[in-house]
Motif scaffolding. Structure first.
Motif, PDB file in Angstrom:
ATOM      1  N   LEU A 152     -70.771  33.585 118.842  1.00 57.17           N
ATOM      2  CA  LEU A 152     -69.875  33.528 117.691  1.00 57.17           C
ATOM      3  C   LEU A 152     -69.669  34.919 117.110  1.00 57.17           C
ATOM      4  CD1 LEU A 152     -71.079  30.348 115.778  1.00 57.17           C
ATOM      5  CD2 LEU A 152     -69.063  30.589 117.199  1.00 57.17           C
ATOM      6  N   GLN A 153     -68.468  35.165 116.648  1.00 60.61           N
ATOM      7  CA  GLN A 153     -68.124  36.471 116.088  1.00 60.61           C
ATOM      8  C   GLN A 153     -68.353  36.511 114.581  1.00 60.61           C
ATOM      9  OE1 GLN A 153     -67.150  39.198 117.948  1.00 60.61           O
ATOM     10  NE2 GLN A 153     -67.777  37.866 119.618  1.00 60.61           N
ATOM     11  N   THR A 154     -69.249  35.690 114.079  1.00 58.81           N
ATOM     12  CA  THR A 154     -69.540  35.678 112.644  1.00 58.81           C
ATOM     13  C   THR A 154     -70.918  36.266 112.393  1.00 58.81           C
ATOM     14  OG1 THR A 154     -70.488  33.472 112.742  1.00 58.81           O
ATOM     15  CG2 THR A 154     -68.136  33.618 112.275  1.00 58.81           C
ATOM     16  N   GLN A 155     -71.103  36.745 111.183  1.00 59.74           N
ATOM     17  CA  GLN A 155     -72.413  37.258 110.795  1.00 59.74           C
ATOM     18  C   GLN A 155     -73.262  36.165 110.161  1.00 59.74           C
ATOM     19  OE1 GLN A 155     -71.025  40.383 108.227  1.00 59.74           O
ATOM     20  NE2 GLN A 155     -71.192  41.923 109.832  1.00 59.74           N
ATOM     21  N   TYR A 156     -72.613  35.254 109.429  1.00 59.80           N
ATOM     22  CA  TYR A 156     -73.329  34.211 108.710  1.00 59.80           C
ATOM     23  C   TYR A 156     -72.531  32.922 108.758  1.00 59.80           C
ATOM     24  CZ  TYR A 156     -75.892  38.202 106.979  1.00 59.80           C
ATOM     25  OH  TYR A 156     -76.635  39.341 106.918  1.00 59.80           O
ATOM     26  N   GLU A 157     -73.211  31.821 108.401  1.00 58.91           N
ATOM     27  CA  GLU A 157     -72.554  30.526 108.296  1.00 58.91           C
ATOM     28  C   GLU A 157     -72.950  29.874 106.985  1.00 58.91           C
ATOM     29  OE1 GLU A 157     -72.241  29.190 112.982  1.00 58.91           O
ATOM     30  OE2 GLU A 157     -73.909  28.414 111.776  1.00 58.91           O
ATOM     31  N   LEU A 158     -72.049  29.054 106.487  1.00 62.04           N
ATOM     32  CA  LEU A 158     -72.302  28.263 105.294  1.00 62.04           C
ATOM     33  C   LEU A 158     -72.186  26.800 105.716  1.00 62.04           C
ATOM     34  CD1 LEU A 158     -72.808  28.814 102.258  1.00 62.04           C
ATOM     35  CD2 LEU A 158     -70.416  28.238 101.901  1.00 62.04           C
ATOM     36  N   VAL A 159     -73.252  26.036 105.506  1.00 60.43           N
ATOM     37  CA  VAL A 159     -73.265  24.622 105.867  1.00 60.43           C
ATOM     38  C   VAL A 159     -73.117  23.818 104.586  1.00 60.43           C
ATOM     39  CG1 VAL A 159     -74.574  22.763 106.961  1.00 60.43           C
ATOM     40  CG2 VAL A 159     -74.790  25.110 107.814  1.00 60.43           C
ATOM     41  N   PHE A 160     -72.081  22.979 104.537  1.00 60.77           N
ATOM     42  CA  PHE A 160     -71.865  22.163 103.354  1.00 60.77           C
ATOM     43  C   PHE A 160     -71.544  20.743 103.764  1.00 60.77           C
ATOM     44  CE2 PHE A 160     -67.944  24.196 104.569  1.00 60.77           C
ATOM     45  CZ  PHE A 160     -66.972  23.215 104.456  1.00 60.77           C
ATOM     46  N   LYS A 161     -71.749  19.807 102.854  1.00 60.17           N
ATOM     47  CA  LYS A 161     -71.557  18.386 103.135  1.00 60.17           C
ATOM     48  C   LYS A 161     -70.114  17.970 102.911  1.00 60.17           C
ATOM     49  CE  LYS A 161     -75.792  16.662 103.818  1.00 60.17           C
ATOM     50  NZ  LYS A 161     -76.193  16.200 105.126  1.00 60.17           N
ATOM     51  N   ASP A 162     -69.612  17.160 103.850  1.00 52.67           N
ATOM     52  CA  ASP A 162     -68.333  16.477 103.696  1.00 52.67           C
ATOM     53  C   ASP A 162     -68.667  14.996 103.795  1.00 52.67           C
ATOM     54  OD1 ASP A 162     -65.794  15.502 103.692  1.00 52.67           O
ATOM     55  OD2 ASP A 162     -65.328  16.112 105.735  1.00 52.67           O
ATOM     56  N   GLY A 163     -68.928  14.371 102.647  1.00 51.18           N
ATOM     57  CA  GLY A 163     -69.458  13.007 102.673  1.00 51.18           C
ATOM     58  C   GLY A 163     -70.883  13.063 103.194  1.00 51.18           C
ATOM     59  N   LYS A 164     -71.104  12.462 104.375  1.00 50.68           N
ATOM     60  CA  LYS A 164     -72.440  12.482 104.980  1.00 50.68           C
ATOM     61  C   LYS A 164     -72.511  13.438 106.159  1.00 50.68           C
ATOM     62  CE  LYS A 164     -73.560   7.788 103.624  1.00 50.68           C
ATOM     63  NZ  LYS A 164     -73.992   6.463 104.054  1.00 50.68           N
ATOM     64  N   VAL A 165     -71.419  14.138 106.437  1.00 48.91           N
ATOM     65  CA  VAL A 165     -71.341  15.010 107.611  1.00 48.91           C
ATOM     66  C   VAL A 165     -71.449  16.471 107.200  1.00 48.91           C
ATOM     67  CG1 VAL A 165     -69.906  15.661 109.587  1.00 48.91           C
ATOM     68  CG2 VAL A 165     -69.846  13.317 108.730  1.00 48.91           C
ATOM     69  N   ASP A 166     -72.281  17.224 107.916  1.00 51.19           N
ATOM     70  CA  ASP A 166     -72.358  18.664 107.684  1.00 51.19           C
ATOM     71  C   ASP A 166     -71.145  19.352 108.282  1.00 51.19           C
ATOM     72  OD1 ASP A 166     -74.762  18.598 106.365  1.00 51.19           O
ATOM     73  OD2 ASP A 166     -75.971  19.086 108.115  1.00 51.19           O
ATOM     74  N   GLN A 167     -70.554  20.254 107.519  1.00 51.66           N
ATOM     75  CA  GLN A 167     -69.456  21.085 107.992  1.00 51.66           C
ATOM     76  C   GLN A 167     -69.949  22.526 108.002  1.00 51.66           C
ATOM     77  OE1 GLN A 167     -66.616  19.836 109.091  1.00 51.66           O
ATOM     78  NE2 GLN A 167     -67.183  17.757 108.516  1.00 51.66           N
ATOM     79  N   VAL A 168     -69.380  23.350 108.878  1.00 52.58           N
ATOM     80  CA  VAL A 168     -69.841  24.734 109.017  1.00 52.58           C
ATOM     81  C   VAL A 168     -68.659  25.684 108.868  1.00 52.58           C
ATOM     82  CG1 VAL A 168     -70.974  26.392 110.546  1.00 52.58           C
ATOM     83  CG2 VAL A 168     -71.665  23.988 110.594  1.00 52.58           C
TER      84      VAL A 168
END
Length: 195
Positions: free
Chosen positions: A128-144
């Motif tokens: 991945l060409q990213t330095q960091y990720e943010l994981v957040f909830k969408d209902g019961k599903v994790d989104q990145v």
């Protein structure tokens, strides 16, 4: 070669074993310095990572002396902790708070929004060409959402409030949660990296 007041402040604060989070100087001569304790630091008072009044007093006394010796003019000096919503500015700040809840504001909108709140982590895939990720909830599903530091306008820790042993993160306001589904899907579809 003259030394700037910023260099004097940074050298003094770091020399005392603290991290300089930020410093500001107003037009009226007020100099505000925000300090933090370093993980694993050897401090005489209080719990490990919490800035105490004694820490601020120690830094204040030393800064008053050094600023006078260096001829740096100011009217009033305030030394403070960065607060519960500590800003994240440098890569070292992000690295230190991996696994913590943060709020980021992007410079450019992604899927119709700029603000995201979630848990900070490093990308799992090296490709991945990213330095960091943010994981957040969408209902019961994790989104990145993947991001690079250059894409961030502002980032802060989300405060942890401790009510008699029950820790609680401040909850996102309803207006910040709009379009989480679209933003999350867009982040996942692009491999976790915003364009």
């Amino acid at each position: 070669m003259s030394v700037s007041w910023q260099q004097v402040v940074e050298k003094t604060v770091t020399g005392l074993g603290y991290e300089l989070v930020d410093c500001e100087r107003s037009s009226r001569g007020l100099l505000v310095v925000y300090i933090d304790r370093l993980p694993g630091g050897n401090y005489l008072t209080g719990p490990g990572n919490v800035v105490m009044v004694e820490d601020c007093e120690t830094v204040t006394r030393q800064l008053q002396h050094v600023l006078e010796v260096e001829g740096c003019e100011y009217e009033r000096l305030e030394v403070s902790s960065p607060g519960l919503d500590r800003p994240l500015r440098r890569a070292a700040d992000y690295d230190r708070f991996i696994g913590e809840q943060i709020e980021i504001t992007l410079k450019a909108s992604f899927e119709g929004r700029k603000k995201f709140r979630g848990v900070l982590r490093r990308p799992e895939a090296a490709a991945l060409q990213t330095q960091y990720e943010l994981v957040f909830k969408d209902g019961k599903v994790d989104q990145v959402l993947g991001f690079a530091l250059e894409e961030v306008q502002e980032a802060r820790l989300m405060p942890v409030l401790d009510f008699k042993g029950r820790k609680s993160r401040t909850e996102p306001s309803g207006e910040d949660e709009t379009d989480i589904t679209a933003a999350g899907r867009g982040a996942q579809e692009s491999g976790g990296h915003k364009e």
